[in-house]
Design an enzyme around this catalytic site. Structure first.
Site, PDB file in Angstrom:
ATOM      1  N   LYS A  13       0.821  -1.218   0.000  1.00  0.00           N
ATOM      2  CA  LYS A  13       0.000   0.000   0.000  1.00  0.00           C
ATOM      3  C   LYS A  13       0.853   1.266   0.000  1.00  0.00           C
ATOM      4  O   LYS A  13       0.578   2.198  -0.736  1.00  0.00           O
ATOM      5  CB  LYS A  13      -0.903   0.054   1.241  1.00  0.00           C
ATOM      6  CG  LYS A  13      -2.109  -0.843   1.186  1.00  0.00           C
ATOM      7  CD  LYS A  13      -3.193  -0.372   2.151  1.00  0.00           C
ATOM      8  CE  LYS A  13      -2.756  -0.299   3.592  1.00  0.00           C
ATOM      9  NZ  LYS A  13      -2.440  -1.611   4.191  1.00  0.00           N
ATOM     10  N   ARG A  88     -10.265   1.246   9.028  1.00  0.00           N
ATOM     11  CA  ARG A  88      -9.849  -0.125   9.336  1.00  0.00           C
ATOM     12  C   ARG A  88     -10.914  -0.883  10.109  1.00  0.00           C
ATOM     13  O   ARG A  88     -10.718  -2.060  10.386  1.00  0.00           O
ATOM     14  CB  ARG A  88      -8.574  -0.094  10.172  1.00  0.00           C
ATOM     15  CG  ARG A  88      -7.281  -0.267   9.363  1.00  0.00           C
ATOM     16  CD  ARG A  88      -6.147  -0.121  10.347  1.00  0.00           C
ATOM     17  NE  ARG A  88      -4.935  -0.800  10.034  1.00  0.00           N
ATOM     18  CZ  ARG A  88      -3.853  -0.203   9.522  1.00  0.00           C
ATOM     19  NH1 ARG A  88      -3.898   1.055   9.163  1.00  0.00           N
ATOM     20  NH2 ARG A  88      -2.738  -0.880   9.376  1.00  0.00           N
ATOM     21  N   ARG A 127      10.775  -6.498   4.963  1.00  0.00           N
ATOM     22  CA  ARG A 127      10.748  -5.056   5.215  1.00  0.00           C
ATOM     23  C   ARG A 127      11.344  -4.753   6.601  1.00  0.00           C
ATOM     24  O   ARG A 127      12.025  -3.743   6.782  1.00  0.00           O
ATOM     25  CB  ARG A 127       9.295  -4.551   5.155  1.00  0.00           C
ATOM     26  CG  ARG A 127       9.166  -3.063   5.411  1.00  0.00           C
ATOM     27  CD  ARG A 127       7.760  -2.574   5.160  1.00  0.00           C
ATOM     28  NE  ARG A 127       6.837  -2.924   6.211  1.00  0.00           N
ATOM     29  CZ  ARG A 127       5.518  -2.748   6.169  1.00  0.00           C
ATOM     30  NH1 ARG A 127       4.959  -2.245   5.091  1.00  0.00           N
ATOM     31  NH2 ARG A 127       4.755  -3.074   7.177  1.00  0.00           N
ATOM     32  N   ARG A 133      11.269  -1.439  11.286  1.00  0.00           N
ATOM     33  CA  ARG A 133      10.049  -1.034  11.984  1.00  0.00           C
ATOM     34  C   ARG A 133       9.815  -1.920  13.196  1.00  0.00           C
ATOM     35  O   ARG A 133       9.895  -3.135  13.095  1.00  0.00           O
ATOM     36  CB  ARG A 133       8.842  -1.150  11.033  1.00  0.00           C
ATOM     37  CG  ARG A 133       8.482   0.162  10.403  1.00  0.00           C
ATOM     38  CD  ARG A 133       7.344   0.024   9.434  1.00  0.00           C
ATOM     39  NE  ARG A 133       6.087  -0.402  10.046  1.00  0.00           N
ATOM     40  CZ  ARG A 133       4.895  -0.247   9.467  1.00  0.00           C
ATOM     41  NH1 ARG A 133       4.813   0.335   8.293  1.00  0.00           N
ATOM     42  NH2 ARG A 133       3.800  -0.684  10.049  1.00  0.00           N
ATOM     43  N   ARG A 144      -1.151  -8.588  13.413  1.00  0.00           N
ATOM     44  CA  ARG A 144      -1.702  -7.557  12.516  1.00  0.00           C
ATOM     45  C   ARG A 144      -2.533  -8.189  11.407  1.00  0.00           C
ATOM     46  O   ARG A 144      -3.560  -7.651  10.999  1.00  0.00           O
ATOM     47  CB  ARG A 144      -0.588  -6.682  11.939  1.00  0.00           C
ATOM     48  CG  ARG A 144      -0.098  -5.661  12.963  1.00  0.00           C
ATOM     49  CD  ARG A 144       1.205  -5.023  12.574  1.00  0.00           C
ATOM     50  NE  ARG A 144       1.123  -4.275  11.345  1.00  0.00           N
ATOM     51  CZ  ARG A 144       2.164  -4.059  10.551  1.00  0.00           C
ATOM     52  NH1 ARG A 144       3.351  -4.554  10.855  1.00  0.00           N
ATOM     53  NH2 ARG A 144       2.021  -3.367   9.466  1.00  0.00           N
TER      54      ARG A 144
HETATM   55  P1  AMP Z   1       0.108   1.094   9.034  1.00  0.00           P
HETATM   56  O1  AMP Z   1       1.366   1.852   8.778  1.00  0.00           O
HETATM   57  O2  AMP Z   1      -1.077   1.631   8.243  1.00  0.00           O
HETATM   58  O3  AMP Z   1       0.261  -0.380   8.901  1.00  0.00           O
HETATM   59  O4  AMP Z   1      -0.291   1.374  10.571  1.00  0.00           O
HETATM   60  C1  AMP Z   1       0.569   0.984  11.626  1.00  0.00           C
HETATM   61  C2  AMP Z   1      -0.226   0.841  12.931  1.00  0.00           C
HETATM   62  O5  AMP Z   1      -0.863   2.084  13.251  1.00  0.00           O
HETATM   63  C3  AMP Z   1      -1.353  -0.181  12.884  1.00  0.00           C
HETATM   64  O6  AMP Z   1      -0.900  -1.495  13.136  1.00  0.00           O
HETATM   65  C4  AMP Z   1      -2.265   0.338  13.991  1.00  0.00           C
HETATM   66  O7  AMP Z   1      -1.766   0.034  15.278  1.00  0.00           O
HETATM   67  C5  AMP Z   1      -2.155   1.844  13.820  1.00  0.00           C
HETATM   68  N1  AMP Z   1      -3.181   2.365  12.864  1.00  0.00           N
HETATM   69  C6  AMP Z   1      -2.951   2.946  11.651  1.00  0.00           C
HETATM   70  N2  AMP Z   1      -4.112   3.288  11.066  1.00  0.00           N
HETATM   71  C7  AMP Z   1      -5.104   2.917  11.929  1.00  0.00           C
HETATM   72  C8  AMP Z   1      -6.525   2.971  11.888  1.00  0.00           C
HETATM   73  N3  AMP Z   1      -7.184   3.478  10.833  1.00  0.00           N
HETATM   74  N4  AMP Z   1      -7.191   2.480  12.967  1.00  0.00           N
HETATM   75  C9  AMP Z   1      -6.566   1.981  14.027  1.00  0.00           C
HETATM   76  N5  AMP Z   1      -5.237   1.874  14.122  1.00  0.00           N
HETATM   77  C10 AMP Z   1      -4.497   2.341  13.082  1.00  0.00           C
END
Ligand code: AMP
Length: 190
Positions: A13, A88, A127, A133, A144
């Protein structure tokens, strides 16, 4: 254009969001990036978010919805936006629909990048080595993915019934996947 870029963690993404942002949308809104920035700045939001992110859990809906409400009001987002990592949960999707309806707006398309679980785990662990990360360890990755299947994947049916879901095969090279995304975006009627 108002679009949602959707898919499991590790579907590519972030990379595709950058490609799309160059040609199609004014504002690239990534909740993950916003939360990571808050963690880095030592903001209260960051301290709260980190406790969830480190475990691969979702940050509470009201927190995320508040962030998005403020962000979509900003000037650049008025011309259109791409949401990357939001919504989400069904609660987030419903809040987004309400937010947009209040402005007589709606989502034009939801691009869902489809990648199977084995490939995802392999990609994320790769990654982790490159980016370091903290939420990319194997246990957290598996959590996740579970969270994705349980809480986020049901959004596909939500957007399918709204008639805006477009599934894109996420296997193949970055360029191949982007070509498929472009084919979808070229057909979106604004
Ligand atoms: P990402 O980089 O989009 O994978 O987001 C990393 C982490 O941020 C996720 O595993 C969640 O803990 C938190 N996060 C990001 N976007 C959301 C969302 N829309 N709702 C809840 N938690 C989020």
């Amino acid at each position: 254009m108002r679009l949602i870029l959707f898919g499991p963690p590790g579907a590519g993404k972030g990379t595709q969001a950058n490609n799309i942002a160059k040609s199609y949308v004014a504002a690239h809104i990534s909740t993950g990036d916003m939360l990571r920035a808050a963690v880095k700045n030592g903001a209260d939001l960051g301290t709260l978010a980190k406790s969830y992110m480190d475990k691969g859990e979702l940050v509470p809906d009201d927190v995320i919805i508040g962030i998005i409400k403020n962000r979509v009001k900003e000037e650049d987002a008025k011309k259109g936006f791409m949401l990357d990592g939001f919504p989400r949960t069904i609660t987030q999707a419903e809040a987004l629909s309400e937010m947009l309806e209040a402005e007589s707006e709606s989502i034009d398309t939801v691009v869902s990048i489809e990648v199977n679980d084995e490939e995802i785990i392999e990609r994320i662990l790769q990654r982790a080595k490159i980016e370091g990360r903290e939420d990319d360890t194997e246990d957290v990755v598996r959590n996740r993915l579970n969270v994705y299947h349980n809480q986020t994947e049901p959004l596909k049916a939500y957007y399918e019934s709204a008639g805006v879901l477009a599934e894109v095969d996420g296997m193949g090279t970055i360029d191949e996947v982007f070509e498929r995304i472009q084919a979808v975006l070229e057909k979106v009627e604004l």
